[in-house]
Scaffold this motif. Sequence first.
Motif, PDB file in Angstrom:
ATOM      1  N   ASP A 131       0.870  -1.174   0.000  1.00 29.98           N
ATOM      2  CA  ASP A 131       0.000   0.000   0.000  1.00 29.98           C
ATOM      3  C   ASP A 131       0.906   1.223   0.000  1.00 29.98           C
ATOM      4  O   ASP A 131       1.751   1.354   0.891  1.00 29.98           O
ATOM      5  N   PRO A 132       0.767   2.105  -0.992  1.00 27.00           N
ATOM      6  CA  PRO A 132       1.708   3.225  -1.056  1.00 27.00           C
ATOM      7  C   PRO A 132       1.697   4.108   0.185  1.00 27.00           C
ATOM      8  O   PRO A 132       2.731   4.645   0.557  1.00 27.00           O
ATOM      9  N   ALA A 156       5.090  -9.105   5.851  1.00 29.20           N
ATOM     10  CA  ALA A 156       5.871  -7.862   5.791  1.00 29.20           C
ATOM     11  C   ALA A 156       4.980  -6.798   5.151  1.00 29.20           C
ATOM     12  O   ALA A 156       4.018  -7.116   4.441  1.00 29.20           O
ATOM     13  N   PHE A 157       5.292  -5.531   5.415  1.00 30.35           N
ATOM     14  CA  PHE A 157       4.537  -4.424   4.818  1.00 30.35           C
ATOM     15  C   PHE A 157       5.496  -3.588   3.982  1.00 30.35           C
ATOM     16  O   PHE A 157       6.589  -3.235   4.440  1.00 30.35           O
ATOM     17  N   VAL A 158       5.074  -3.252   2.755  1.00 21.92           N
ATOM     18  CA  VAL A 158       5.851  -2.340   1.916  1.00 21.92           C
ATOM     19  C   VAL A 158       4.985  -1.146   1.547  1.00 21.92           C
ATOM     20  O   VAL A 158       3.882  -1.319   0.997  1.00 21.92           O
ATOM     21  N   GLY A 159       5.469   0.051   1.860  1.00 18.73           N
ATOM     22  CA  GLY A 159       4.767   1.283   1.500  1.00 18.73           C
ATOM     23  C   GLY A 159       5.723   2.242   0.822  1.00 18.73           C
ATOM     24  O   GLY A 159       6.943   2.050   0.873  1.00 18.73           O
ATOM     25  N   LEU A 160       5.172   3.258   0.185  1.00 19.86           N
ATOM     26  CA  LEU A 160       6.052   4.264  -0.410  1.00 19.86           C
ATOM     27  C   LEU A 160       6.320   5.372   0.602  1.00 19.86           C
ATOM     28  O   LEU A 160       7.459   5.744   0.846  1.00 19.86           O
ATOM     29  N   ILE A 161       5.252   5.911   1.206  1.00 24.09           N
ATOM     30  CA  ILE A 161       5.413   7.026   2.149  1.00 24.09           C
ATOM     31  C   ILE A 161       4.594   6.714   3.400  1.00 24.09           C
ATOM     32  O   ILE A 161       3.441   6.278   3.302  1.00 24.09           O
ATOM     33  N   ALA A 162       5.187   6.976   4.570  1.00 23.85           N
ATOM     34  CA  ALA A 162       4.485   6.740   5.835  1.00 23.85           C
ATOM     35  C   ALA A 162       4.548   7.989   6.704  1.00 23.85           C
ATOM     36  O   ALA A 162       5.471   8.793   6.610  1.00 23.85           O
ATOM     37  N   ALA A 163       3.542   8.093   7.573  1.00 25.50           N
ATOM     38  CA  ALA A 163       3.584   9.091   8.651  1.00 25.50           C
ATOM     39  C   ALA A 163       4.065   8.371   9.914  1.00 25.50           C
ATOM     40  O   ALA A 163       3.762   7.185  10.102  1.00 25.50           O
ATOM     41  N   VAL A 177       5.948  -7.539  12.377  1.00 26.31           N
ATOM     42  CA  VAL A 177       5.910  -7.286  10.926  1.00 26.31           C
ATOM     43  C   VAL A 177       6.940  -6.222  10.534  1.00 26.31           C
ATOM     44  O   VAL A 177       6.823  -5.057  10.935  1.00 26.31           O
ATOM     45  N   PRO A 178       7.955  -6.575   9.750  1.00 21.31           N
ATOM     46  CA  PRO A 178       8.905  -5.562   9.303  1.00 21.31           C
ATOM     47  C   PRO A 178       8.268  -4.632   8.269  1.00 21.31           C
ATOM     48  O   PRO A 178       7.383  -5.038   7.514  1.00 21.31           O
ATOM     49  N   VAL A 179       8.719  -3.398   8.265  1.00 15.11           N
ATOM     50  CA  VAL A 179       8.141  -2.359   7.407  1.00 15.11           C
ATOM     51  C   VAL A 179       9.231  -1.840   6.478  1.00 15.11           C
ATOM     52  O   VAL A 179      10.347  -1.551   6.933  1.00 15.11           O
ATOM     53  N   PHE A 180       8.893  -1.734   5.201  1.00 14.92           N
ATOM     54  CA  PHE A 180       9.848  -1.251   4.196  1.00 14.92           C
ATOM     55  C   PHE A 180       9.228  -0.028   3.517  1.00 14.92           C
ATOM     56  O   PHE A 180       8.114  -0.115   2.989  1.00 14.92           O
ATOM     57  N   LEU A 181       9.955   1.098   3.517  1.00 13.12           N
ATOM     58  CA  LEU A 181       9.409   2.362   3.025  1.00 13.12           C
ATOM     59  C   LEU A 181      10.413   3.055   2.115  1.00 13.12           C
ATOM     60  O   LEU A 181      11.629   2.876   2.253  1.00 13.12           O
ATOM     61  N   ALA A 182       9.867   3.916   1.240  1.00  8.08           N
ATOM     62  CA  ALA A 182      10.744   4.817   0.487  1.00  8.08           C
ATOM     63  C   ALA A 182      10.964   6.107   1.263  1.00  8.08           C
ATOM     64  O   ALA A 182      11.987   6.766   1.089  1.00  8.08           O
ATOM     65  N   ALA A 183       9.997   6.494   2.112  1.00  6.61           N
ATOM     66  CA  ALA A 183      10.160   7.743   2.881  1.00  6.61           C
ATOM     67  C   ALA A 183       9.306   7.706   4.133  1.00  6.61           C
ATOM     68  O   ALA A 183       8.210   7.146   4.130  1.00  6.61           O
TER      69      ALA A 183
END
Length: 209
Positions: A131-132, A156-163, A177-183
Amino acid sequence: MPAPVHVSTHPLIQHKLARLRAVDTKPPEFRDLVSAIARGLFFEVTRDLRLAPVAVQTPLTQTTCQQIADRVGLVPVLRAGLGMADAMLEALPEAAVWHLGLYRDHATLKPVTYYNKLPPKPDMDVGIVLDPMLATGGSAIAAIDILKRAGTPRVAFVGLIAAPEGVAALQAAHPDVPVFLAALDSHLNDIGYIVPGLGDAGDRQFGTV
Ligand code: PRP
Ligand code: URA
């Protein structure tokens, strides 16, 4: 100790994020950028997949190589996660895709589930939720709840941008759950949008503004 939050510092990802955030980026370019960034993050989230030896005959000799032994499920949260799934499926065509439809109620900001295409007995080793945007975290938490209830052993969770608010909520609900983000951005505004963010990721991908 919760599982780690990985925020990419890769220059290519940072470069593409700048265009992704820009208000004048139109849906065709926006979709290409979502796809390119997702492909980069996929290499990170799959770093720990299990391998198994496989015998390969090269033109010169027989040798032992490695192939992925884990069964991987990609779980795009509709709508905005769709563009991420396509890119990842190109990189790992053997992955299964389980679509989950969730939207965020505008008044309550709570997730509402409207579609669930998980098989009755998912037989995957790893489910990767895509989910972006991780804003309040409600949608990601709901998606992961569904995967875990279905018996997925690793998620695992992959997002583009998180708060930061969304990351904290996700880690509190699903510390494994590991989290992978671009920002990782600054904060949520008073209507639940990520700042500086990029606006509405679904609308910007599909031209529904
Ligand atoms: C967006 C986004 C996430 C959710 C994030 O979806 O793609 O699913 O909001 O917000 P949260 O962390 O506060 O739950 P949206 O509800 O706009 O649906 P869409 O993808 O169909 O546009
Ligand atoms: N969903 C989006 O698409 N954007 C945000 O900033 C927050 C939730």
